[in-house]
Scaffold this active site. Structure first.
Site, mmCIF file in Angstrom:
data_model
loop_
_atom_site.group_PDB
_atom_site.id
_atom_site.type_symbol
_atom_site.label_atom_id
_atom_site.label_comp_id
_atom_site.label_asym_id
_atom_site.label_seq_id
_atom_site.Cartn_x
_atom_site.Cartn_y
_atom_site.Cartn_z
ATOM 1 N N CYS A 57 0.834 -1.206 0.000
ATOM 2 C CA CYS A 57 0.000 0.000 0.000
ATOM 3 C C CYS A 57 0.867 1.254 0.000
ATOM 4 O O CYS A 57 0.532 2.253 -0.655
ATOM 5 C CB CYS A 57 -0.921 0.019 1.219
HETATM 6 C C1 BEZ Z 1 0.564 -4.554 1.816
HETATM 7 O O1 BEZ Z 1 -0.001 -3.519 1.520
HETATM 8 O O2 BEZ Z 1 1.763 -4.659 1.782
HETATM 9 C C2 BEZ Z 1 -0.234 -5.763 2.245
HETATM 10 C C3 BEZ Z 1 -1.425 -5.602 2.936
HETATM 11 C C4 BEZ Z 1 -2.110 -6.717 3.333
HETATM 12 C C5 BEZ Z 1 -1.608 -7.986 3.023
HETATM 13 C C6 BEZ Z 1 -0.435 -8.124 2.300
HETATM 14 C C7 BEZ Z 1 0.263 -6.999 1.912
#
Ligand code: BEZ
Length: 211
Positions: free
Chosen positions: A45
């Site tokens: 994210c």
């Molecule tokens: C991320 O944004 O890195 C993420 C969020 C939830 C699960 C896996 C990755």
């Protein structure tokens, strides 16, 4: 019920990192991209929001307003934005919705219980100036989206909204486009003065008309 292409994009009022926003007022007559991500302070994210901020001028050039969302609270968003700015070398100035009560997530069906009971998946909605839903994509938490693809799709949507054309596989801005089946070849030749290449009666190319 989930949203479908051509439906009215649901309006809402929400708390965001730039204050309380009414979605329709925020969009005005512009195009909109509303996208959810699973959680703050997560690596994928962080790169997605950073990439979106880095492409600010590309979105502005296309008259697109961007709005992100997760179900985390506003103070967490503010802290995380500092990290995004620092690590991605950007300034995030588009709003991020703090959808703690999952109101917007519910309207846009952003929680897929078999993926996660509580977190939003990576949904992205493109909304036209008429407030209709033009496109949506949904990715799992583990896969970051390609924001160049989002821009490419916006280019296609904006072009095909104004001309009787469609864009072929892997099309990029500036390349030849396809004459839609509803237009006869005779009419196409009149409509597209740059020329029509008839490969098959149903497969006709013309140079991008607005270039
Ligand atoms: C991320 O944004 O890195 C993420 C969020 C939830 C699960 C896996 C990755």
């Amino acid at each position: 019920m989930s949203l479908r292409l051509g439906d009215d994009a649901p309006n809402f009022t929400a708390e965001t990192t730039i204050g309380t926003i009414n979605f329709y007022e925020y969009l005005g007559d512009s195009w909109g991209v509303l996208f959810s991500h699973p959680a703050d302070y997560t690596p994928v994210c962080t790169t997605e929001l950073g990439r979106t901020a880095a492409l600010k001028e590309e979105f502005a050039k296309r008259d697109v307003k961007v709005l992100a969302l997760s179900v985390d609270p506003i103070d967490k968003h503010h802290g995380w934005v500092k990290d995004i700015n620092e690590t991605q070398n950007v300034t995030v100035d588009f709003p991020i919705i703090a959808d703690e009560d999952r109101k917007v997530a519910g309207l846009y069906d952003m929680i897929h219980p078999n993926a996660s009971a509580t977190a939003t998946v990576r949904s992205l909605f493109i909304i036209g100036p008429d407030k209709k839903l033009k496109l949506y994509i949904t990715y799992p938490a583990s896969t970051g989206r390609n924001f160049f693809e989002v821009l490419r799709v916006i280019d296609s949507l904006q072009l095909t909204a104004n001309y009787s054309v469609a864009t072929p596989a892997n099309w990029e801005e500036g390349q030849d486009v396809i004459v839609v089946p509803a237009v006869s070849t005779e009419d196409a030749i009149k409509k597209f003065p740059k020329g029509v290449n008839v490969v098959k009666p149903y497969l006709r190319y013309t140079p991008q008309p607005n270039k």
